[in-house]
Design a protein around this motif. Sequence first.
Motif, PDB file in Angstrom:
ATOM      1  N   SER A  31       0.853  -1.179   0.000  1.00 45.40           N
ATOM      2  CA  SER A  31       0.000   0.000   0.000  1.00 45.40           C
ATOM      3  C   SER A  31       0.895   1.236   0.000  1.00 45.40           C
ATOM      4  O   SER A  31       1.997   1.215   0.545  1.00 45.40           O
ATOM      5  CB  SER A  31      -0.868  -0.024   1.256  1.00 45.40           C
ATOM      6  OG  SER A  31      -1.164   1.285   1.679  1.00 45.40           O
ATOM      7  N   ARG A  77      -3.772  -7.307  -8.540  1.00 46.85           N
ATOM      8  CA  ARG A  77      -3.340  -7.376  -7.142  1.00 46.85           C
ATOM      9  C   ARG A  77      -4.304  -8.292  -6.384  1.00 46.85           C
ATOM     10  O   ARG A  77      -5.443  -7.928  -6.111  1.00 46.85           O
ATOM     11  CB  ARG A  77      -3.352  -5.966  -6.556  1.00 46.85           C
ATOM     12  CG  ARG A  77      -2.784  -5.875  -5.171  1.00 46.85           C
ATOM     13  CD  ARG A  77      -2.812  -4.435  -4.674  1.00 46.85           C
ATOM     14  NE  ARG A  77      -2.096  -4.338  -3.422  1.00 46.85           N
ATOM     15  CZ  ARG A  77      -2.648  -4.593  -2.233  1.00 46.85           C
ATOM     16  NH1 ARG A  77      -3.908  -4.964  -2.144  1.00 46.85           N
ATOM     17  NH2 ARG A  77      -1.919  -4.499  -1.141  1.00 46.85           N
ATOM     18  N   GLU A  82      -8.960  -4.985   0.232  1.00 45.45           N
ATOM     19  CA  GLU A  82      -8.849  -4.061  -0.904  1.00 45.45           C
ATOM     20  C   GLU A  82      -8.309  -2.728  -0.418  1.00 45.45           C
ATOM     21  O   GLU A  82      -8.542  -2.326   0.718  1.00 45.45           O
ATOM     22  CB  GLU A  82     -10.216  -3.846  -1.538  1.00 45.45           C
ATOM     23  CG  GLU A  82     -10.712  -5.061  -2.285  1.00 45.45           C
ATOM     24  CD  GLU A  82     -12.109  -4.843  -2.832  1.00 45.45           C
ATOM     25  OE1 GLU A  82     -12.930  -4.207  -2.134  1.00 45.45           O
ATOM     26  OE2 GLU A  82     -12.375  -5.308  -3.948  1.00 45.45           O
ATOM     27  N   ASP A  84      -7.938   1.562  -1.226  1.00 48.43           N
ATOM     28  CA  ASP A  84      -8.505   2.606  -2.063  1.00 48.43           C
ATOM     29  C   ASP A  84      -7.473   2.884  -3.163  1.00 48.43           C
ATOM     30  O   ASP A  84      -6.317   2.488  -3.077  1.00 48.43           O
ATOM     31  CB  ASP A  84      -8.902   3.845  -1.253  1.00 48.43           C
ATOM     32  CG  ASP A  84      -7.802   4.348  -0.346  1.00 48.43           C
ATOM     33  OD1 ASP A  84      -6.626   4.193  -0.720  1.00 48.43           O
ATOM     34  OD2 ASP A  84      -8.098   4.901   0.716  1.00 48.43           O
ATOM     35  N   TRP A  85      -7.933   3.572  -4.220  1.00 47.89           N
ATOM     36  CA  TRP A  85      -7.105   3.621  -5.434  1.00 47.89           C
ATOM     37  C   TRP A  85      -5.797   4.372  -5.265  1.00 47.89           C
ATOM     38  O   TRP A  85      -4.783   3.996  -5.851  1.00 47.89           O
ATOM     39  CB  TRP A  85      -7.922   4.162  -6.607  1.00 47.89           C
ATOM     40  CG  TRP A  85      -8.960   3.178  -7.028  1.00 47.89           C
ATOM     41  CD1 TRP A  85     -10.316   3.306  -6.910  1.00 47.89           C
ATOM     42  CD2 TRP A  85      -8.741   1.877  -7.590  1.00 47.89           C
ATOM     43  NE1 TRP A  85     -10.934   2.158  -7.361  1.00 47.89           N
ATOM     44  CE2 TRP A  85     -10.001   1.275  -7.787  1.00 47.89           C
ATOM     45  CE3 TRP A  85      -7.587   1.162  -7.941  1.00 47.89           C
ATOM     46  CZ2 TRP A  85     -10.154  -0.001  -8.331  1.00 47.89           C
ATOM     47  CZ3 TRP A  85      -7.729  -0.112  -8.478  1.00 47.89           C
ATOM     48  CH2 TRP A  85      -8.989  -0.681  -8.664  1.00 47.89           C
ATOM     49  N   ASP A  86      -5.780   5.446  -4.474  1.00 47.10           N
ATOM     50  CA  ASP A  86      -4.506   6.161  -4.331  1.00 47.10           C
ATOM     51  C   ASP A  86      -3.475   5.281  -3.631  1.00 47.10           C
ATOM     52  O   ASP A  86      -2.290   5.316  -3.958  1.00 47.10           O
ATOM     53  CB  ASP A  86      -4.678   7.521  -3.633  1.00 47.10           C
ATOM     54  CG  ASP A  86      -5.224   7.402  -2.222  1.00 47.10           C
ATOM     55  OD1 ASP A  86      -6.042   6.500  -1.973  1.00 47.10           O
ATOM     56  OD2 ASP A  86      -4.836   8.209  -1.370  1.00 47.10           O
ATOM     57  N   ASN A  87      -3.922   4.452  -2.701  1.00 48.77           N
ATOM     58  CA  ASN A  87      -3.011   3.522  -2.035  1.00 48.77           C
ATOM     59  C   ASN A  87      -2.565   2.397  -2.962  1.00 48.77           C
ATOM     60  O   ASN A  87      -1.415   1.958  -2.919  1.00 48.77           O
ATOM     61  CB  ASN A  87      -3.676   2.927  -0.795  1.00 48.77           C
ATOM     62  CG  ASN A  87      -3.295   3.679   0.446  1.00 48.77           C
ATOM     63  OD1 ASN A  87      -2.135   4.029   0.621  1.00 48.77           O
ATOM     64  ND2 ASN A  87      -4.257   3.951   1.295  1.00 48.77           N
ATOM     65  N   ALA A  88      -3.487   1.921  -3.795  1.00 47.23           N
ATOM     66  CA  ALA A  88      -3.154   0.850  -4.735  1.00 47.23           C
ATOM     67  C   ALA A  88      -2.153   1.340  -5.779  1.00 47.23           C
ATOM     68  O   ALA A  88      -1.152   0.677  -6.060  1.00 47.23           O
ATOM     69  CB  ALA A  88      -4.419   0.331  -5.419  1.00 47.23           C
ATOM     70  N   TYR A  89      -2.413   2.533  -6.325  1.00 50.56           N
ATOM     71  CA  TYR A  89      -1.524   3.066  -7.363  1.00 50.56           C
ATOM     72  C   TYR A  89      -0.188   3.507  -6.793  1.00 50.56           C
ATOM     73  O   TYR A  89       0.861   3.224  -7.366  1.00 50.56           O
ATOM     74  CB  TYR A  89      -2.206   4.212  -8.119  1.00 50.56           C
ATOM     75  CG  TYR A  89      -3.018   3.714  -9.286  1.00 50.56           C
ATOM     76  CD1 TYR A  89      -2.413   3.487 -10.525  1.00 50.56           C
ATOM     77  CD2 TYR A  89      -4.367   3.423  -9.151  1.00 50.56           C
ATOM     78  CE1 TYR A  89      -3.146   2.993 -11.597  1.00 50.56           C
ATOM     79  CE2 TYR A  89      -5.112   2.927 -10.222  1.00 50.56           C
ATOM     80  CZ  TYR A  89      -4.493   2.719 -11.440  1.00 50.56           C
ATOM     81  OH  TYR A  89      -5.202   2.217 -12.502  1.00 50.56           O
ATOM     82  N   VAL A 127      -4.996  -1.348 -13.072  1.00 47.10           N
ATOM     83  CA  VAL A 127      -4.898  -2.128 -11.842  1.00 47.10           C
ATOM     84  C   VAL A 127      -6.227  -2.810 -11.542  1.00 47.10           C
ATOM     85  O   VAL A 127      -7.280  -2.160 -11.533  1.00 47.10           O
ATOM     86  CB  VAL A 127      -4.479  -1.248 -10.646  1.00 47.10           C
ATOM     87  CG1 VAL A 127      -4.454  -2.064  -9.353  1.00 47.10           C
ATOM     88  CG2 VAL A 127      -3.112  -0.617 -10.892  1.00 47.10           C
ATOM     89  N   GLN A 129      -8.056  -5.240  -8.597  1.00 49.65           N
ATOM     90  CA  GLN A 129      -7.919  -5.783  -7.256  1.00 49.65           C
ATOM     91  C   GLN A 129      -8.820  -7.008  -7.152  1.00 49.65           C
ATOM     92  O   GLN A 129     -10.029  -6.922  -7.382  1.00 49.65           O
ATOM     93  CB  GLN A 129      -8.277  -4.729  -6.209  1.00 49.65           C
ATOM     94  CG  GLN A 129      -7.344  -3.528  -6.287  1.00 49.65           C
ATOM     95  CD  GLN A 129      -7.409  -2.672  -5.038  1.00 49.65           C
ATOM     96  OE1 GLN A 129      -7.073  -3.121  -3.951  1.00 49.65           O
ATOM     97  NE2 GLN A 129      -7.838  -1.437  -5.192  1.00 49.65           N
TER      98      GLN A 129
END
Length: 149
Positions: A31, A77, A82, A84-89, A127, A129
């Motif tokens: 993350s 991933r 799961e 949130d998107w800013d953490n995933a990216y 991405v 998830q």
Amino acid sequence: GMTVCVVEDTPSWCKGRPLVFDFELPEETPSNNVIKGMHYQAYRQLRRMWRVRVLGRGLGGVRPKQPLPRAALVVERHCAGELDWDNAYGGLKPLLDCLVQPSPRNPDGLGLVQDDNPRHMPYPPFVLQVRAARGKGRTRIRIYELADS
């Protein structure tokens, strides 16, 4: 009636393009929160770990002769939780650092792709998830070659 959106696992810009790399690594990408607070040395260690994985598992120990000049990246991933998107990216950074050409600032690049800037990677990484059982996290990486514009 209601339309149901089915998430396609391949974005339109990859359709019909050569799939040059397709491999799985035995851990999910971190993350962004984990990376954000990291000391520079700790981050370098994390990046080195991903480099070892990409080189060993992904490439079978053989570095590409030539980076793809233009590429598209799809990252699956698989994880119990799961993000949130800013953490995933944001968490893709150590992985991306291993995929690009090496540089003095980033000696861990393995040269699968030229760079992750918009000139060489015109679309953002796609991405997905995917839910996985606890402790069964993994990351699947697909890299497509895009035609020179």
